[in-house]
Design a protein around this motif. Structure first.
Motif, PDB file in Angstrom:
ATOM      1  N   ILE A 176      -5.954 -10.901  21.084  1.00  0.00           N
ATOM      2  CA  ILE A 176      -5.510 -12.290  20.922  1.00  0.00           C
ATOM      3  C   ILE A 176      -4.045 -12.463  21.282  1.00  0.00           C
ATOM      4  O   ILE A 176      -3.496 -13.560  21.129  1.00  0.00           O
ATOM      5  N   SER A 177      -3.402 -11.393  21.745  1.00  0.00           N
ATOM      6  CA  SER A 177      -2.018 -11.487  22.217  1.00  0.00           C
ATOM      7  C   SER A 177      -1.763 -10.389  23.223  1.00  0.00           C
ATOM      8  O   SER A 177      -2.483  -9.380  23.264  1.00  0.00           O
ATOM      9  N   ASP A 178      -0.718 -10.567  24.044  1.00  0.00           N
ATOM     10  CA  ASP A 178      -0.449  -9.563  25.081  1.00  0.00           C
ATOM     11  C   ASP A 178       0.243  -8.328  24.534  1.00  0.00           C
ATOM     12  O   ASP A 178       0.415  -7.338  25.263  1.00  0.00           O
ATOM     13  N   ASP A 179       0.647  -8.366  23.245  1.00  0.00           N
ATOM     14  CA  ASP A 179       1.318  -7.197  22.672  1.00  0.00           C
ATOM     15  C   ASP A 179       0.433  -6.427  21.704  1.00  0.00           C
ATOM     16  O   ASP A 179       0.924  -5.685  20.856  1.00  0.00           O
ATOM     17  N   GLY A 180      -0.895  -6.592  21.814  1.00  0.00           N
ATOM     18  CA  GLY A 180      -1.793  -5.671  21.153  1.00  0.00           C
ATOM     19  C   GLY A 180      -2.427  -6.080  19.848  1.00  0.00           C
ATOM     20  O   GLY A 180      -3.049  -5.246  19.181  1.00  0.00           O
ATOM     21  N   TYR A 181      -2.299  -7.340  19.441  1.00  0.00           N
ATOM     22  CA  TYR A 181      -2.988  -7.777  18.227  1.00  0.00           C
ATOM     23  C   TYR A 181      -4.463  -8.040  18.553  1.00  0.00           C
ATOM     24  O   TYR A 181      -4.787  -8.670  19.566  1.00  0.00           O
ATOM     25  N   ILE A 182      -5.328  -7.546  17.675  1.00  0.00           N
ATOM     26  CA  ILE A 182      -6.778  -7.604  17.900  1.00  0.00           C
ATOM     27  C   ILE A 182      -7.450  -8.125  16.642  1.00  0.00           C
ATOM     28  O   ILE A 182      -7.130  -7.696  15.527  1.00  0.00           O
ATOM     29  N   VAL A 183      -8.392  -9.042  16.812  1.00  0.00           N
ATOM     30  CA  VAL A 183      -9.205  -9.504  15.693  1.00  0.00           C
ATOM     31  C   VAL A 183     -10.586  -8.878  15.809  1.00  0.00           C
ATOM     32  O   VAL A 183     -11.134  -8.740  16.908  1.00  0.00           O
ATOM     33  N   THR A 184     -11.131  -8.468  14.678  1.00  0.00           N
ATOM     34  CA  THR A 184     -12.462  -7.860  14.637  1.00  0.00           C
ATOM     35  C   THR A 184     -13.098  -8.200  13.295  1.00  0.00           C
ATOM     36  O   THR A 184     -12.537  -8.969  12.508  1.00  0.00           O
ATOM     37  N   ASN A 185     -14.258  -7.620  13.022  1.00  0.00           N
ATOM     38  CA  ASN A 185     -14.899  -7.805  11.722  1.00  0.00           C
ATOM     39  C   ASN A 185     -14.320  -6.840  10.703  1.00  0.00           C
ATOM     40  O   ASN A 185     -13.999  -5.686  11.025  1.00  0.00           O
ATOM     41  N   LYS A 223      -3.689  -3.634  15.237  1.00  0.00           N
ATOM     42  CA  LYS A 223      -2.712  -3.704  16.335  1.00  0.00           C
ATOM     43  C   LYS A 223      -2.604  -2.353  17.029  1.00  0.00           C
ATOM     44  O   LYS A 223      -2.625  -1.306  16.379  1.00  0.00           O
ATOM     45  N   ILE A 224      -2.477  -2.405  18.355  1.00  0.00           N
ATOM     46  CA  ILE A 224      -2.254  -1.189  19.142  1.00  0.00           C
ATOM     47  C   ILE A 224      -0.877  -1.281  19.801  1.00  0.00           C
ATOM     48  O   ILE A 224      -0.387  -2.373  20.104  1.00  0.00           O
ATOM     49  N   PRO A 225      -0.220  -0.126  20.037  1.00  0.00           N
ATOM     50  CA  PRO A 225       1.114  -0.133  20.645  1.00  0.00           C
ATOM     51  C   PRO A 225       1.040  -0.250  22.160  1.00  0.00           C
ATOM     52  O   PRO A 225       1.120   0.739  22.903  1.00  0.00           O
ATOM     53  N   ALA A 226       0.876  -1.460  22.652  1.00  0.00           N
ATOM     54  CA  ALA A 226       0.771  -1.673  24.093  1.00  0.00           C
ATOM     55  C   ALA A 226       1.325  -3.050  24.441  1.00  0.00           C
ATOM     56  O   ALA A 226       1.427  -3.927  23.572  1.00  0.00           O
TER      57      ALA A 226
END
Length: 525
Positions: free
Chosen positions: A137-146, A184-187
């Motif tokens: 959901i962002s270019d710096d690695g934030y991710i939404v999941t269940n 979040k992933i470091p990317a």
């Protein structure tokens, strides 16, 4: 002469034929449909001439004949999530049986091998591995999941679509009530999906499900929206009360295990939902899948990023479910002020010091709108209220008797009855649905008081113990606990604590469960 007569006859016949066609078409042909059908102002007859709902232009636009563009847009923004739960040692919590000497001389004269101590029988639970999907959901690695994709995980790894890149992910926050989580992933410079508007999703609209089912690579399936605001009774909340929120978008896009946390997108490639569940007697896809509406997802994600936890507002009303109403007699319904077959949410009780009480709502009132949005049932109402946080002002429309009323500028409150920012406590990290024993319940099981564990979800108790629902907590350490607030205060002070209690249905055996509120399990909530 004959030739002229023939020409004249032909001309007369031609004119007559044209006139007949004109008259038939004007007066006898069935009426052709206009731009809209059935007197509606928003349902086009030739839908192919119009854009999808929610777009600005409705003229001279044709929906795509395939889903290539939508798939190319969505696939790069959906990631593969793999989780690992390490093997762990737990105890069954059962106290060793006391000896006659202990009863005569007391526990202090004997070592731990004779005392209860709370150790019980120790055993190992093997490690587990699982996988699911997530949406950037962002270019710096934030991710939404269940939430259920990453629940209790000791390690979370994320692989990008069509790339041999894998990252270790950090858990940012969870919301078991909506089954959502943010990691979040470091990317940097990552492709991500744009939020759509789930309010503009219509029944019959084409949608695509994108994810990693059955450990396959990125997979796209298509279907239509078959229903909205579905409640299927699967979410369990890990907190003080069971406050699950279900108002799913139902589709017939094929979804299987591993799709959880993936994207539901429209034909423009916009995110309209997070795939969360399937309806199946076998555990595999059997016709219908369910997605969390993106408008609710957006609110939950924003709260987690801003506050660290979801700021949930409550109306403070109790209501009867349709199934409960169907099982009641007419006399029972009259007693609680509820009628059959109404369009809205019928109130059976208004909680003290709540938003509903401040708005003047009463038992028997029927809530029909929240902020002008129609709510035909409890799932729609829960979704609408869940979009707001304590302190927000809304309007509530309801009927009382045969009259309709609207309470404007109603300030929403949290569970504590105020508008303060709610922080996650160690009590929340337990991951349990707790309730205080009433005097009648305590007397019936022979104790002065206690706290019943009604349900166990993701959290410390599940990760560190073998406790099951039905356990009654009598002590936290050496302190008797008869209220949830007392337990919460103890947990905030003590890092290592022992929960002491019993299972009324099992007899009088005492169980001891050792927990660490700062250890394994706490970091993943």
């Amino acid at each position: 002469m004959k030739f002229k007569q023939i020409v004249t006859t032909v001309l007369i016949s031609a004119v007559t034929a044209v006139a007949a066609i004109f008259v038939y078409g004007k007066y006898f042909e069935g009426r052709r449909p206009g731009i809209f059908q059935n007197g509606s102002n928003d349902i086009p007859v030739n839908y192919a001439r119009y854009t999808m709902p929610g777009t600005e232009s409705k003229a001279n636009a044709v929906p795509p004949s395939d889903f290539v563009t939508a798939a190319k847009t969505a696939v790069p923004g959906v990631v593969h999530i793999k989780t690992k739960i390490n093997p762990r040692q737990v105890t069954n919590g059962l106290q060793k049986r006391r000896s006659i000497l202990q009863d005569l001389f007391g526990d202090e004269f004997f070592g731990d091998e004779f005392n209860g101590g709370g150790d019980g029988r120790r055993y190992y639970i093997p490690g587990q591995m699982a996988s699911g999907s997530g949406v950037l959901i962002s270019d710096d690695g934030y991710i939404v999941t269940n939430n259920h994709v990453i629940a209790d995980a000791d390690e979370i790894t994320v692989s990008l679509a069509n790339e041999n890149k894998t990252f270790k992910a950090k858990l940012v926050g969870t919301d078991p009530s909506t089954d959502l989580a943010v990691i979040k992933i470091p990317a940097k410079s990552l492709p991500y999906l744009l939020y759509g508007n789930s309010d503009n999703v219509d029944i019959g609209q084409w949608v695509l499900a994108v994810g990693y089912p059955l450990n396959l690579d990125a997979t796209v399936t298509a279907g239509i929206v078959s229903a909205k605001s579905r409640s299927i009774g699967i979410n369990k909340s890990g907190g003080r009360i069971n406050n699950s929120i279900e108002s799913f978008i139902q589709t017939d896009a094929a979804v299987n295990q591993g799709n959880s946390g993936g994207a539901l997108v429209n034909t423009a490639g916009e995110l309209v939902g997070i795939n969360s569940a399937i309806a199946s007697p076998t555990g595999s896809y059997a016709g219908y899948s369910y997605a969390i509406p993106v408008n609710l997802v957006r609110k939950v994600v924003n709260d987690i990023l801003k506050y660290g936890s979801v700021q949930r507002a409550y109306l403070g009303v109790k209501y009867a479910s349709p199934s409960a109403i169907a099982s009641m007699t007419d006399d029972q319904l009259r007693e609680i002020g509820v009628r059959r077959d109404v369009n809205g949410v019928q109130i059976t009780e208004v909680m003290d010091n709540s938003s509903a009480a401040a708005a003047g709502l009463r038992q028997g009132d029927i809530i029909t709108k929240i902020n002008g949005v129609n709510v035909a049932g409890s799932s729609q109402m829960s979704e609408q209220v869940a979009r707001y946080k304590p302190g927000d002002k809304i309007s509530i429309t309801y009927t009382r008797g045969d009259k309709e009323y609207t309470s404007s500028n109603v300030t929403l409150r949290n569970l504590q009855g105020n508008t303060d920012v709610v922080r996650i406590t160690n009590l929340d990290r337990l991951g349990a649905d707790l309730s205080e024993l009433s005097k009648e319940e305590a007397t019936s099981i022979g104790v002065k008081g206690g706290i019943r564990v009604n349900d166990i979800s993701t959290g410390i108790i599940k990760k560190q113990t073998s406790m099951i629902p039905g356990f009654v907590i009598l002590k936290a350490g050496n302190t008797p606990v008869t209220s949830v607030n007392t337990l919460s205060a103890i947990l905030d002070k003590e890092k290592n604590i022992q929960l002491v209690g019993f299972y009324p249905q099992r007899g009088g055996n005492i169980y001891y469960y050792n927990i660490n509120t700062g250890g394994a399990g706490a970091e993943n909530l």
